[in-house]
Scaffold this motif. Structure first.
Motif, PDB file in Angstrom:
ATOM      1  N   LEU A  46     -14.096  -0.112   2.733  1.00 29.13           N
ATOM      2  CA  LEU A  46     -13.923   1.040   1.979  1.00 29.13           C
ATOM      3  C   LEU A  46     -12.319   1.661   1.645  1.00 29.13           C
ATOM      4  N   PHE A  47     -11.021   1.681   2.268  1.00 29.14           N
ATOM      5  CA  PHE A  47      -9.576   1.125   2.379  1.00 29.14           C
ATOM      6  C   PHE A  47      -9.507   0.238   1.402  1.00 29.14           C
ATOM      7  N   MET A  48      -9.740  -1.003   1.571  1.00 29.14           N
ATOM      8  CA  MET A  48      -9.529  -2.250   0.955  1.00 29.14           C
ATOM      9  C   MET A  48      -9.875  -1.896  -0.841  1.00 29.14           C
ATOM     10  N   ASP A  49     -10.613  -1.460  -0.465  1.00 27.58           N
ATOM     11  CA  ASP A  49     -11.815  -1.157  -2.282  1.00 27.58           C
ATOM     12  C   ASP A  49     -10.499   0.282  -2.883  1.00 27.58           C
ATOM     13  N   LEU A  50     -10.643   1.224  -2.377  1.00 31.86           N
ATOM     14  CA  LEU A  50      -9.443   1.662  -2.630  1.00 31.86           C
ATOM     15  C   LEU A  50      -7.965   1.636  -2.723  1.00 31.86           C
ATOM     16  N   ALA A  51      -7.563   0.275  -2.335  1.00 34.75           N
ATOM     17  CA  ALA A  51      -6.377   0.537  -3.082  1.00 34.75           C
ATOM     18  C   ALA A  51      -5.982  -0.599  -3.598  1.00 34.75           C
ATOM     19  N   ALA A  52      -7.075  -1.479  -4.122  1.00 35.94           N
ATOM     20  CA  ALA A  52      -7.380  -2.296  -4.974  1.00 35.94           C
ATOM     21  C   ALA A  52      -7.427  -1.473  -6.312  1.00 35.94           C
ATOM     22  N   LEU A  53      -8.665  -0.417  -5.811  1.00 33.34           N
ATOM     23  CA  LEU A  53      -8.190   0.485  -7.117  1.00 33.34           C
ATOM     24  C   LEU A  53      -7.262   1.560  -7.569  1.00 33.34           C
ATOM     25  N   ASN A  54      -6.297   1.662  -6.574  1.00 23.37           N
ATOM     26  CA  ASN A  54      -5.616   2.610  -6.506  1.00 23.37           C
ATOM     27  C   ASN A  54      -4.221   1.646  -7.762  1.00 23.37           C
TER      28      ASN A  54
END
Length: 142
Positions: A46-54
């Motif tokens: 989840l956090f890796m996906d959100l980091a990529a989106l960010n």
């Protein structure tokens, strides 16, 4: 404050929707590592996906807002109720007692067993082994 304790606290704050952008960046950096404790590992993707989106959008926080943990809990409870209800329904179908007595469908277990007992008593009233012979013939145990 211990680094892991801080990450756990920030993770809880994140799911409560009260983290700052800096705190979120700290979480993204932490979850990019390979050596994550077992109790936090399920959050890594989840956090890796959100980091990529960010990194793709400047206002990713507005595009993909994180929700309160209660939404996730509610969704999990609803899913469990649906799955549990389906399992119970399937169990009842598998264990349903059905007989056709005088052309009428009967599902009441007591009525079906009572009628079966009455029929068996009537069939064996003369003391013959007709039922046993018929069952053996039916199942190939002659």
């Amino acid at each position: 404050m211990n680094k892991l304790l801080r990450i756990r606290t920030l993770t809880d704050k994140f799911f409560d929707g009260i983290t700052t952008s800096e705190e979120e960046q700290e979480l993204y950096d932490f979850y990019r590592k390979d050596d994550i404790p077992d109790d936090l590992r399920h959050n890594r993707e989840l956090f890796m996906d959100l980091a990529a989106l960010n990194t793709l959008t400047p206002n990713a926080r507005q595009i993909v807002p994180h929700r309160h943990r209660s939404w996730w809990i509610a969704a999990a409870v609803i899913a469990m109720l649906i799955i549990g209800g389906a399992a119970i329904y399937r169990y009842q179908l598998d264990n349903e007692c059905v007989a056709y007595i005088y052309g009428k469908r009967v599902t009441d277990r007591k009525v079906v067993l009572g009628e079966m007992q009455r029929t068996m008593t009537a069939m064996t009233a003369d003391g013959s082994d007709v039922v046993e012979v018929e069952l053996k013939a039916m199942f190939g145990n002659e």
